[in-house]
Design a protein around this motif. Structure first.
Motif, PDB file in Angstrom:
ATOM      1  N   CYS A 169      39.723 112.212  85.623  1.00 49.26           N
ATOM      2  CA  CYS A 169      40.285 113.118  86.544  1.00 49.26           C
ATOM      3  C   CYS A 169      41.728 112.490  87.013  1.00 49.26           C
ATOM      4  N   ASP A 170      42.744 113.248  87.128  1.00 48.06           N
ATOM      5  CA  ASP A 170      43.914 112.755  87.711  1.00 48.06           C
ATOM      6  C   ASP A 170      44.323 113.432  89.096  1.00 48.06           C
ATOM      7  N   LYS A 171      43.013 113.696  89.762  1.00 43.56           N
ATOM      8  CA  LYS A 171      43.461 114.405  91.108  1.00 43.56           C
ATOM      9  C   LYS A 171      43.500 113.517  92.391  1.00 43.56           C
ATOM     10  N   PHE A 172      42.771 112.237  92.252  1.00 45.34           N
ATOM     11  CA  PHE A 172      42.610 111.379  93.074  1.00 45.34           C
ATOM     12  C   PHE A 172      42.353 111.800  94.550  1.00 45.34           C
ATOM     13  N   CYS A 173      41.205 112.486  94.597  1.00 47.42           N
ATOM     14  CA  CYS A 173      40.867 113.007  95.884  1.00 47.42           C
ATOM     15  C   CYS A 173      40.394 111.360  96.464  1.00 47.42           C
ATOM     16  N   THR A 174      40.582 111.371  97.747  1.00 42.70           N
ATOM     17  CA  THR A 174      40.688 110.071  98.446  1.00 42.70           C
ATOM     18  C   THR A 174      39.019 109.702  98.528  1.00 42.70           C
ATOM     19  N   PHE A 175      38.093 110.403  98.415  1.00 43.21           N
ATOM     20  CA  PHE A 175      36.760 110.276  98.668  1.00 43.21           C
ATOM     21  C   PHE A 175      36.165 109.734  97.297  1.00 43.21           C
ATOM     22  N   CYS A 176      36.799 109.792  96.143  1.00 40.62           N
ATOM     23  CA  CYS A 176      36.033 110.085  94.872  1.00 40.62           C
ATOM     24  C   CYS A 176      36.348 108.759  93.997  1.00 40.62           C
ATOM     25  N   VAL A 177      35.236 108.090  93.349  1.00 38.24           N
ATOM     26  CA  VAL A 177      35.467 107.119  92.380  1.00 38.24           C
ATOM     27  C   VAL A 177      35.816 107.641  90.987  1.00 38.24           C
ATOM     28  N   VAL A 178      35.648 108.685  90.534  1.00 40.39           N
ATOM     29  CA  VAL A 178      35.794 109.220  89.372  1.00 40.39           C
ATOM     30  C   VAL A 178      37.084 108.749  88.449  1.00 40.39           C
ATOM     31  N   PRO A 179      38.316 108.739  89.097  1.00 43.64           N
ATOM     32  CA  PRO A 179      39.297 108.291  88.419  1.00 43.64           C
ATOM     33  C   PRO A 179      39.426 106.797  88.116  1.00 43.64           C
ATOM     34  N   TYR A 180      38.684 105.941  88.718  1.00 46.16           N
ATOM     35  CA  TYR A 180      38.646 104.846  88.702  1.00 46.16           C
ATOM     36  C   TYR A 180      37.471 104.336  87.713  1.00 46.16           C
ATOM     37  N   THR A 181      36.217 105.035  87.735  1.00 41.23           N
ATOM     38  CA  THR A 181      35.143 104.685  86.730  1.00 41.23           C
ATOM     39  C   THR A 181      35.207 105.463  85.250  1.00 41.23           C
ATOM     40  N   ARG A 182      35.779 106.804  85.283  1.00 37.24           N
ATOM     41  CA  ARG A 182      36.014 107.637  84.324  1.00 37.24           C
ATOM     42  C   ARG A 182      37.223 107.473  83.684  1.00 37.24           C
ATOM     43  N   GLY A 183      38.288 107.264  84.346  1.00 34.11           N
ATOM     44  CA  GLY A 183      39.438 107.046  83.970  1.00 34.11           C
ATOM     45  C   GLY A 183      40.367 108.516  84.174  1.00 34.11           C
ATOM     46  N   GLY A 184      41.638 108.519  83.336  1.00 33.47           N
ATOM     47  CA  GLY A 184      42.472 109.697  83.549  1.00 33.47           C
ATOM     48  C   GLY A 184      41.854 110.793  82.691  1.00 33.47           C
ATOM     49  N   GLU A 185      42.470 112.043  82.999  1.00 29.27           N
ATOM     50  CA  GLU A 185      42.046 113.113  82.318  1.00 29.27           C
ATOM     51  C   GLU A 185      42.286 113.142  80.782  1.00 29.27           C
ATOM     52  N   TYR A 186      41.069 113.433  79.887  1.00 33.23           N
ATOM     53  CA  TYR A 186      41.264 113.548  78.591  1.00 33.23           C
ATOM     54  C   TYR A 186      40.556 114.695  77.838  1.00 33.23           C
ATOM     55  N   SER A 187      41.120 115.460  77.384  1.00 32.55           N
ATOM     56  CA  SER A 187      40.780 116.750  76.706  1.00 32.55           C
ATOM     57  C   SER A 187      40.158 116.459  75.081  1.00 32.55           C
ATOM     58  N   ARG A 188      39.049 116.730  74.655  1.00 34.69           N
ATOM     59  CA  ARG A 188      38.670 116.642  73.294  1.00 34.69           C
ATOM     60  C   ARG A 188      39.534 117.662  72.344  1.00 34.69           C
ATOM     61  N   PRO A 189      39.759 117.357  71.401  1.00 39.46           N
ATOM     62  CA  PRO A 189      40.490 118.400  70.407  1.00 39.46           C
ATOM     63  C   PRO A 189      39.445 119.501  70.134  1.00 39.46           C
ATOM     64  N   ILE A 190      40.084 120.692  70.152  1.00 35.07           N
ATOM     65  CA  ILE A 190      39.243 121.826  70.122  1.00 35.07           C
ATOM     66  C   ILE A 190      38.428 122.035  68.806  1.00 35.07           C
TER      67      ILE A 190
END
Length: 450
Positions: A166-187
Motif C-alpha cells: 500500500c502507498d496510501k499511508f493511512c495514519t492508523f495502518c501498519v500495512v505500508p510498513y509490513t507489506r511494503g509499497g504497492e506491487y501488482s503481479r503481471p497479468i
C-alpha cells in the motif's frame, strides 16, 4: 522395493485477513515438494507455522501466547526423540522479528510476508543449526517469481492475489510498513494461475490486494480478462480503496456478468475531520457520491464496509456523522473495529486518544445499526430466487451450503453432486448471518405433483 519417506506433518495457523489465507495456501504449496502434508492440529507436527497479522492491538501478544503453548509441544516431542520446527510468518514477523526471537528462543524461523518462498532454504538452515533465523527483506516480485507455478485448489472457490502492499499511508495502518509499497503481479501470471484453478474445478475467484483496485494494469481490464477464462463463472475482489474506484471499474460492474454485485468499500468514518486525520484522501460526501454512481451502474449492489471508532480526536459529533453516513449508504454487511494504537504509525502519537469505555459504547451503538441493516438486506431476499454456488456439505444430513451473489451463506437440502454447481434457490427464510432456501427445481417438481 524403494522405501518411501513418511510424510512430514505441517500445521499452519492463520491470523487476520484473506491475504494471509492466500499466503498460507501458498506456503503449503512451497513446502509440499519437501514432503510436508497439512495436519489440523499442532500436536505431533514436524513444522508449525504461525502466519500472523499486525492489524489489531493485541495481535502480537496472542502470537506470543500461542508460541508458549507450541513450545511445550516442541519440548514434549523432543522428549520422545522427535523434532519440531517453529516458524513465525506474516506481518508480526516483519514488524517484530528480532523481538520474537528474543522473547521466544524456541522459534526457529522468522519470515516476513514477502519472503515465505524462502521457507525451504530457511528450514534447511534451521536443521543445520546455522543460526540464521530472520528473512524479511525481499521484493514482492521475488516472492511471486519463486512460488511453484502449480497451485493446488482446495475447493470450488479460491483466493487469487493480484496486488500487494500500500502507498496510501493511512495514519492508523501498519500495512505500508509490513507489506511494503504497492506491487501488482503481471497479468500473464495472474491469468495462468486463474486458468490452473479453473482446470481444477474452481468456479469462483476472489481477487486479493491491500488496495486491489489500485492494480497497475487496471482492475477493470483484469476482471474482463479473468471473466473470459473458461469455467470461472464468478469474480469478486477485496479490499478496495475509494480513491482507486475509477470509471472503468464502475462500468465493469454494469457490464461483466461474472463480476458479482458485492462491493467491499471501506470508509472508516463519516466525519471529514477524522478522515483528514486518518489521511484517507476522501470525504464522507465524495464516498457517498461514489456509492451512488456505482449503484446507478449496478442497482442490486450489496455494499460492505469497514469502520473504526474511537480514532484519536473523535468527538461525539464525529461519531454521529459516522452513524449518519451508515444510514445513508445502507450496508449489507460491515466490519467494525475499535481504534488500537499500532507502534510506529502516526496516529499512535496523536493527541486526543479516546478512552476505552467510550470506544466500547460507540462500537456497540454502531453495531446495532449495522446489524439491523444486514438483517433488513437479508430479509429483502425472502421469496426471491437466487443463483447459489454450492461449496460444501452442511452440518445436517442432506444439507449443502453455498453463497449467493451477495456473498450470503445459503443452506438448502440438496444432493452432494451439486457441489461446484450454480443452482437457482428460492429463499424461504433469512437470518442475520445466513439464508435458508429450497432448490427451485425441487419446488417446481413438487408443484407439478400437487
Amino acid at each position: 522395493m524403494t522405501d518411501v519417506a513418511p510424510e512430514r506433518r505441517l500445521y499452519i495457523k492463520t491470523y487476520g485477513c484473506q491475504m494471509n489465507v492466500y499466503d498460507s495456501e501458498r506456503m503449503a504449496d512451497v513446502l509440499r515438494p519437501l514432503g510436508y502434508g497439512l495436519t489440523e492440529t499442532p500436536e505431533g507436527a514436524d513444522l508449525v507455522v504461525l502466519n500472523t497479522c499486525h492489524i489489531r492491538e493485541k495481535a502480537a501478544e496472542k502470537v506470543y501466547s500461542e508460541l508458549g503453548r507450541i513450545k511445550e509441544l516442541k519440548l514434549a516431542k523432543a522428549a520422545e526423540g522427535g523434532t519440531m520446527t517453529i516458524a513465525v510468518a506474516g506481518c508480526v514477523a516483519q514488524a517484530e522479528g528480532e523481538e520474537i526471537v528474543r522473547r521466544q528462543p524456541a522459534v526457529d524461523i522468522v519470515v516476513g510476508p514477502q519472503a515465505y518462498h524462502q521457507l525451504p532454504e530457511l528450514i534447511a538452515r534451521a536443521h543445520r543449526r546455522s543460526g540464521e533465523k530472520l528473512a524479511a527483506e525481499f521484493a514482492p516480485e521475488d516472492k511471486f517469481d519463486a512460488l511453484p507455478k502449480a497451485r493446488r485448489a482446495a475447493g470450488v472457490t479460491a483466493f487469487l492475489t493480484v496486488q500487494e502492499g500500500c502507498d496510501k499511508f493511512c495514519t492508523f495502518c501498519v500495512v505500508p510498513y509490513t507489506r511494503g509499497g504497492e506491487y501488482s503481479r503481471p497479468i500473464e501470471a495472474i491469468l495462468a494461475e486463474a486458468r490452473s484453478l479453473a482446470e481444477q474445478g474452481v468456479r469462483e475467484v476472489t481477487l486479493l490486494g491491500q488496495n486491489v483496485n489500485a492494480y497497475a494494469g487496471g482492475l477493470a481490464k483484469l476482471v474482463r480478462e479473468i471473466a473470459a477464462v473458461p469455467g470461472l463463472d464468478r469474480i469478486r475482489y477485496t479490499t478496495s480503496h475509494p480513491r482507486d474506484m475509477d470509471d472503468a471499474l464502475i462500468a465493469a460492474h454494469a457490464e461483466v456478468e461474472a463480476l458479482m454485485p458485492y462491493l467491499h468499500l471501506p470508509v472508516q468514518s463519516g466525519s471529514n475531520k477524522v478522515l483528514r486525520a486518518m489521511n484517507r484522501g476522501h470525504t464522507a460526501q465524495s464516498y457517498l457520491a461514489l456509492v451512488e454512481r456505482i449503484r446507478v451502474a449496478r442497482p442490486d449492489l450489496a455494499l460492505s464496509g469497514d469502520f473504526i471508532v474511537g480514532f484519536p480526536g473523535e468527538t461525539e459529533a464525529d461519531f454521529e456523522a459516522t452513524l449518519a453516513l451508515v444510514r445513508e449508504a445502507r450496508y449489507a454487511s460491515a466490519f467494525t473495529f475499535k481504534y488500537s494504537r499500532r507502534p510506529g504509525t502516526p496516529a499512535s502519537a496523536m493527541p486526543g486518544q479516546v478512552a476505552e469505555a467510550v470506544k466500547d459504547e460507540r462500537l456497540a451503538r454502531l453495531n446495532v445499526l449495522l446489524d439491523q441493516q444486514q438483517r433488513d438486506f437479508n430479509t429483502a431476499q425472502e421469496g426471491k430466487v437466487l443463483p447459489v454456488l454450492f461449496e460444501r456439505s452442511g452440518r445436517h444430513a442432506g444439507q449443502l451450503i453455498g453463497r449467493s451473489p451477495y456473498l450470503q451463506a445459503v443452506h438448502a437440502t440438496a444432493n452432494a453432486a451439486l457441489i461446484g454447481q450454480i443452482v437457482p434457490v428460492r429463499i424461504d427464510r433469512a437470518a442475520k448471518m445466513s439464508l435458508a432456501g429450497t432448490l427451485a427445481e425441487t419446488l417446481e417438481h413438487n408443484l407439478e405433483l400437487a
